[in-house]
Design a protein around this motif. Sequence first.
Motif, PDB file in Angstrom:
ATOM      1  N   PHE A 116      -0.395  31.592   7.481  1.00  0.00           N
ATOM      2  CA  PHE A 116       0.205  32.531   6.539  1.00  0.00           C
ATOM      3  C   PHE A 116       1.713  32.625   6.753  1.00  0.00           C
ATOM      4  N   TRP A 117       2.130  32.769   8.011  1.00  0.00           N
ATOM      5  CA  TRP A 117       3.558  32.943   8.290  1.00  0.00           C
ATOM      6  C   TRP A 117       4.329  31.651   8.092  1.00  0.00           C
ATOM      7  N   ARG A 118       3.691  30.516   8.245  1.00  0.00           N
ATOM      8  CA  ARG A 118       4.370  29.258   7.927  1.00  0.00           C
ATOM      9  C   ARG A 118       4.805  29.244   6.464  1.00  0.00           C
ATOM     10  N   GLU A 119       3.894  29.657   5.564  1.00  0.00           N
ATOM     11  CA  GLU A 119       4.223  29.685   4.133  1.00  0.00           C
ATOM     12  C   GLU A 119       5.361  30.653   3.845  1.00  0.00           C
ATOM     13  N   ARG A 120       5.285  31.868   4.440  1.00  0.00           N
ATOM     14  CA  ARG A 120       6.304  32.866   4.140  1.00  0.00           C
ATOM     15  C   ARG A 120       7.673  32.475   4.702  1.00  0.00           C
ATOM     16  N   LEU A 121       7.702  31.875   5.886  1.00  0.00           N
ATOM     17  CA  LEU A 121       8.973  31.472   6.477  1.00  0.00           C
ATOM     18  C   LEU A 121       9.597  30.297   5.726  1.00  0.00           C
ATOM     19  N   VAL A 122       8.752  29.367   5.272  1.00  0.00           N
ATOM     20  CA  VAL A 122       9.274  28.264   4.455  1.00  0.00           C
ATOM     21  C   VAL A 122       9.826  28.815   3.140  1.00  0.00           C
ATOM     22  N   ALA A 123       9.110  29.795   2.546  1.00  0.00           N
ATOM     23  CA  ALA A 123       9.614  30.408   1.309  1.00  0.00           C
ATOM     24  C   ALA A 123      10.943  31.121   1.545  1.00  0.00           C
ATOM     25  N   ALA A 124      11.170  31.603   2.776  1.00  0.00           N
ATOM     26  CA  ALA A 124      12.438  32.248   3.112  1.00  0.00           C
ATOM     27  C   ALA A 124      13.491  31.252   3.572  1.00  0.00           C
ATOM     28  N   ASP A 125      13.230  29.952   3.396  1.00  0.00           N
ATOM     29  CA  ASP A 125      14.195  28.889   3.696  1.00  0.00           C
ATOM     30  C   ASP A 125      14.422  28.734   5.197  1.00  0.00           C
ATOM     31  N   TYR A 126      13.319  28.796   5.981  1.00  0.00           N
ATOM     32  CA  TYR A 126      13.383  28.528   7.409  1.00  0.00           C
ATOM     33  C   TYR A 126      12.761  27.161   7.699  1.00  0.00           C
ATOM     34  N   ASP A 127      13.293  26.465   8.684  1.00  0.00           N
ATOM     35  CA  ASP A 127      12.622  25.304   9.275  1.00  0.00           C
ATOM     36  C   ASP A 127      11.703  25.839  10.368  1.00  0.00           C
ATOM     37  N   VAL A 128      10.388  25.640  10.190  1.00  0.00           N
ATOM     38  CA  VAL A 128       9.409  26.255  11.089  1.00  0.00           C
ATOM     39  C   VAL A 128       8.958  25.234  12.127  1.00  0.00           C
ATOM     40  N   THR A 129       8.982  25.609  13.387  1.00  0.00           N
ATOM     41  CA  THR A 129       8.460  24.810  14.498  1.00  0.00           C
ATOM     42  C   THR A 129       7.585  25.723  15.367  1.00  0.00           C
ATOM     43  N   ALA A 130       6.953  25.147  16.403  1.00  0.00           N
ATOM     44  CA  ALA A 130       5.986  25.935  17.185  1.00  0.00           C
ATOM     45  C   ALA A 130       6.009  25.507  18.644  1.00  0.00           C
ATOM     46  N   VAL A 131       5.597  26.442  19.496  1.00  0.00           N
ATOM     47  CA  VAL A 131       5.360  26.196  20.921  1.00  0.00           C
ATOM     48  C   VAL A 131       3.940  26.653  21.239  1.00  0.00           C
ATOM     49  N   LEU A 132       3.152  25.769  21.864  1.00  0.00           N
ATOM     50  CA  LEU A 132       1.812  26.121  22.332  1.00  0.00           C
ATOM     51  C   LEU A 132       1.907  26.461  23.811  1.00  0.00           C
ATOM     52  N   MET A 133       1.746  27.746  24.123  1.00  0.00           N
ATOM     53  CA  MET A 133       1.860  28.225  25.503  1.00  0.00           C
ATOM     54  C   MET A 133       0.458  28.305  26.109  1.00  0.00           C
ATOM     55  N   VAL A 134       0.251  27.675  27.267  1.00  0.00           N
ATOM     56  CA  VAL A 134      -1.062  27.693  27.917  1.00  0.00           C
ATOM     57  C   VAL A 134      -0.905  28.163  29.361  1.00  0.00           C
ATOM     58  N   ARG A 135      -1.919  28.867  29.801  1.00  0.00           N
ATOM     59  CA  ARG A 135      -1.989  29.339  31.178  1.00  0.00           C
ATOM     60  C   ARG A 135      -3.389  29.087  31.687  1.00  0.00           C
ATOM     61  N   ARG A 136      -3.548  28.997  33.000  1.00  0.00           N
ATOM     62  CA  ARG A 136      -4.877  28.742  33.559  1.00  0.00           C
ATOM     63  C   ARG A 136      -5.876  29.741  32.990  1.00  0.00           C
ATOM     64  N   PRO A 137      -7.001  29.263  32.457  1.00  0.00           N
ATOM     65  CA  PRO A 137      -7.947  30.185  31.817  1.00  0.00           C
ATOM     66  C   PRO A 137      -8.488  31.254  32.754  1.00  0.00           C
ATOM     67  N   VAL A 138      -8.705  30.924  34.026  1.00  0.00           N
ATOM     68  CA  VAL A 138      -9.232  31.939  34.945  1.00  0.00           C
ATOM     69  C   VAL A 138      -8.188  33.017  35.211  1.00  0.00           C
ATOM     70  N   GLU A 139      -6.898  32.649  35.190  1.00  0.00           N
ATOM     71  CA  GLU A 139      -5.853  33.664  35.361  1.00  0.00           C
ATOM     72  C   GLU A 139      -5.773  34.568  34.135  1.00  0.00           C
ATOM     73  N   VAL A 140      -5.924  33.986  32.944  1.00  0.00           N
ATOM     74  CA  VAL A 140      -5.942  34.799  31.726  1.00  0.00           C
ATOM     75  C   VAL A 140      -7.121  35.766  31.762  1.00  0.00           C
ATOM     76  N   ALA A 141      -8.287  35.284  32.199  1.00  0.00           N
ATOM     77  CA  ALA A 141      -9.465  36.151  32.272  1.00  0.00           C
ATOM     78  C   ALA A 141      -9.244  37.288  33.265  1.00  0.00           C
ATOM     79  N   ALA A 142      -8.628  36.975  34.409  1.00  0.00           N
ATOM     80  CA  ALA A 142      -8.371  38.025  35.403  1.00  0.00           C
ATOM     81  C   ALA A 142      -7.387  39.054  34.865  1.00  0.00           C
ATOM     82  N   SER A 143      -6.344  38.610  34.154  1.00  0.00           N
ATOM     83  CA  SER A 143      -5.361  39.529  33.596  1.00  0.00           C
ATOM     84  C   SER A 143      -5.973  40.411  32.512  1.00  0.00           C
TER      85      SER A 143
END
Length: 611
Positions: A116-143
């Motif tokens: 959804f936000w990709r469409e809206r940002l492109v409509a607002a004349d933005y170049d859209v890029t992304a970062v996939l942030m990953v963390r150890r799954p067991v640490e995420v579960a503990a947090s």
Amino acid sequence: MRRHALLLLAAPRSGATALAGALVRAGAHAGLEFVAAPPGEPVDTWQCAPLVAFNERLLALLGLRWDSLVPPPDRWLERPAVRSLAAEADALVGAQFGSAAHVVLHDARLAVTAPFWRERLVAADYDVTAVLMVRRPVEVAASLSKRDPIAPEKSLALWLHYLVEAEKGSRGLSRALVPYDRLLDAPAGVLAHVVSDARFTLRMERPDREEALMAIRPDLKRCGEDRGPHEGVLSSGIDTALEEGYRKLVELTPGTDPLRTIEALASAAYAPLLQAIPPWLAQELAADRANAEALALAAHEAGARAAALAADLATARSIAEARAGEAAALGAQIEALSRAGSDGRLDASLAGLQGDIARIAQSLAEAPARERALADELVVAHRELADERVTIARLTDALEHERKGREGELRRAADLEARLEALVAEVEESRAARQAWHEHHAAQTREIEDAVAALDALRAEHGAMHGSLETARRELEGHRAELESARADLRIVDHDRGALAARAQAVDAAATALREELGRRAEAESALVAERDRIARSAMAHADRITALERELARRQSEFATLTSRHDRLARLIALLEGTWLGRRALAAVRESRRPAKPPRDRAAVSRSPG
């Protein structure tokens, strides 16, 4: 100048806040209003509060929450309720980010709402890029367990769900994969990696870079929480599968697209996930999501109807007030004309004004009725909206009850783990039985190999018999030539009957030997047929593996039958020769010619021989 928007896509508690803070201190813009940090957390969250609230509403329209494990419905971007939010989203982007050249959108829900936000940002004349942030799954579960009472299996399933949705929502974009541990250990390299791979052209001067690196503090290694549980703790194996997939993600070379690795991770974690979350529970969650989606859509429509009715009511009130003002002005005009006292013209004007006043009075009389009708409709709409809210509240209570039931199920599952441990012995016995079955299977395989070897021997024997038959055929041709020669010589040696009689006896002996040989060959053929039947019976037990061998055996059998028929014809020809005196003489002559030469007899004895 082109503007750039970076989507930070990550599961909750994956450390995306640290990266967002570093980018903001390096010159990026994350919004004007931010979510307040929970107690014990860093003060700056860099999560745009209007963006978070909007994502909550968008997920509610789809029947989802931040901790829902089911994916959004197909083609959800095309739904009218979602399309109706486009203008509000555009206003949010303009209000929060303004004319900033580099903006960062940070909210865990973006992993689901990114399309959804990709469409809206492109409509607002933005170049859209992304970062996939990953963390150890067991640490995420503990947090997550420290912040919310969530079962480890669900936390791990949420980690996988967010990762898969983030990858789907960012396909086609320039994107970078950033492990949380790598960000803490080498923040400068990670920031350069984001700028290059994600095409986020944020120019960081030396002071900006130093400020960004100071935002990633060493104490973020723990953030007041312990490391997650060790691998292999959960009986379902979901933690082990996800840890292995995470290790492969971290080992990817910077710049490598993680699509195939994430797909392989999801495929490997599918079976453990089914054990961690039973199919019936997943079906109930999907049904709850569908019900919540329907209720959210109904509430949205009811709110739209209420807003429309309120607008109509305000319009009616403004019309009534305008008409009341007109009536007052006309009344004042009539009063002034009455005081002026002009005769005919005054009467005509009064008559016209009275008609206008009557029409205005009628309109004013109708206005309260219309206002009451609109007010009634507004009350009904508010009542329906309240009913929908009550229903949503009930559904929320039901979901909470279901969550508590699931926690009870988890406790019962913990009780069942003891039984599972008791079943380990049975599993070991099953493994022993399986080993015995494998040994039996190996014995059967060896038997099949022996059968194949026997079949090869049969093929060799068939070949030998074929060669013998060819030799016999050549000998028969030679015999025919010799027979012709013997016929010529028969006229010469016809007088030597005694010698021919002796030779006839030799022919009889040779014929007897030939019959014995034929008998032995018949026995050999019977033995071959018996062996073939045994092999056929053995092959029937393994028909799926030696079907091709059976076809080859059938072809060899047909060849053998052909050879047998030829052999029979040869035997009949020899029997025909033995049935005639001339043939016996010829056969005797042939065999006599193969014997060692005898000393010449006395011609006188020859002359004394009869005939």
